[in-house]
Design an enzyme around this catalytic site. Sequence first.
Site, short mmCIF file in Angstrom:
data_model
loop_
_atom_site.label_atom_id
_atom_site.label_comp_id
_atom_site.label_asym_id
_atom_site.label_seq_id
_atom_site.Cartn_x
_atom_site.Cartn_y
_atom_site.Cartn_z
CG ASP A 168 -0.34 0.16 2.52
OD1 ASP A 168 0.91 0.27 2.59
OD2 ASP A 168 -1.07 0.22 3.53
CB CYS A 206 0.87 -2.45 4.85
SG CYS A 206 0.80 -3.51 6.30
N GLY A 207 2.35 -0.33 6.20
CA GLY A 207 3.06 0.49 7.18
C GLY A 207 3.76 -0.34 8.23
CB THR A 208 2.60 -2.17 11.11
OG1 THR A 208 1.35 -2.68 10.62
CG2 THR A 208 2.38 -0.82 11.76
N GLY A 209 3.14 -3.90 8.38
CA GLY A 209 3.13 -5.30 7.94
C GLY A 209 1.98 -6.09 8.55
CB ILE A 210 -0.05 -5.55 11.60
CG1 ILE A 210 1.15 -5.51 12.55
CG2 ILE A 210 -1.23 -6.25 12.28
CD1 ILE A 210 0.96 -4.61 13.77
N GLY A 211 -1.41 -5.42 8.82
CA GLY A 211 -2.62 -5.55 8.00
C GLY A 211 -2.42 -6.51 6.83
CG MET A 212 0.22 -5.66 3.49
SD MET A 212 -0.83 -5.89 2.05
CE MET A 212 -0.26 -4.51 1.04
CG HIS A 242 11.61 -23.97 11.92
ND1 HIS A 242 11.72 -23.88 13.28
CD2 HIS A 242 12.75 -24.57 11.49
CE1 HIS A 242 12.88 -24.42 13.67
NE2 HIS A 242 13.53 -24.83 12.59
CG HIS A 253 9.97 -27.75 10.86
ND1 HIS A 253 9.72 -27.19 12.09
CD2 HIS A 253 11.29 -28.09 10.85
CE1 HIS A 253 10.85 -27.16 12.79
NE2 HIS A 253 11.81 -27.71 12.07
C1 RB5 Z 1 -2.03 2.71 6.48
O1 RB5 Z 1 -2.01 3.96 7.09
C2 RB5 Z 1 -1.66 1.62 7.47
O2 RB5 Z 1 -2.72 1.40 8.33
C3 RB5 Z 1 -1.27 0.37 6.75
O3 RB5 Z 1 -0.19 0.64 5.92
C4 RB5 Z 1 -0.83 -0.81 7.61
O4 RB5 Z 1 0.14 -0.44 8.52
C5 RB5 Z 1 -1.91 -1.60 8.21
O5 RB5 Z 1 -1.67 -2.59 8.91
#
Ligand code: RB5
Length: 148
Positions: free
Chosen positions: A7, A64-70, A97, A132
């Site tokens: 993103d 993405c910003g943190t990688g968490i959403g992706m 693994h 694994h």
């Molecule tokens: C976008 O601002 C941010 O929420 C997205 O890049 C990501 O970090 C979501 O997990």
Amino acid sequence: MIVIGSDHGGLNLKTALKSYLARREIQVTDAGTDNDISVDYPAFGLKVAEMVASGSIERGILICGTGIGMSIAANKIPGIRAALVTDVFMARMAKEHNNANILVLGGRVLDEQKACDLVGAWLDASFEGGRHQGRLDMVSEIEKKYCK
Ligand code: RB5
């Protein structure tokens, strides 16, 4: 061949990683985004994950910003093992693994050199199989039970 998608929060890192992969003579398909206009990460996560899950491309990278959403989005697609990593040990283990077929990175978490090191560690590692594989088979059974 690797498919890479991000993103707006991962765009700069995606550009840097494309150069890194080109230097390693690895072919890359860019699934977007192409500019810094705010977009919704699940759309790009889905696009990359579907390409990997279909077998048309062996592996992918999502940012993405943190990688968490992706990572949340990509792991909804059956057959995807998306691993969010922040250090080289995790990146290596993601392959050895977990046989991760998508590596997930945070564009607002990592500098470019660190991100290249993580991608390199994942690419250069090999899945160990054995116990694994048994655990991944259990994950597949969970998928079969709940992904209908
Ligand atoms: C976008 O601002 C941010 O929420 C997205 O890049 C990501 O970090 C979501 O997990």
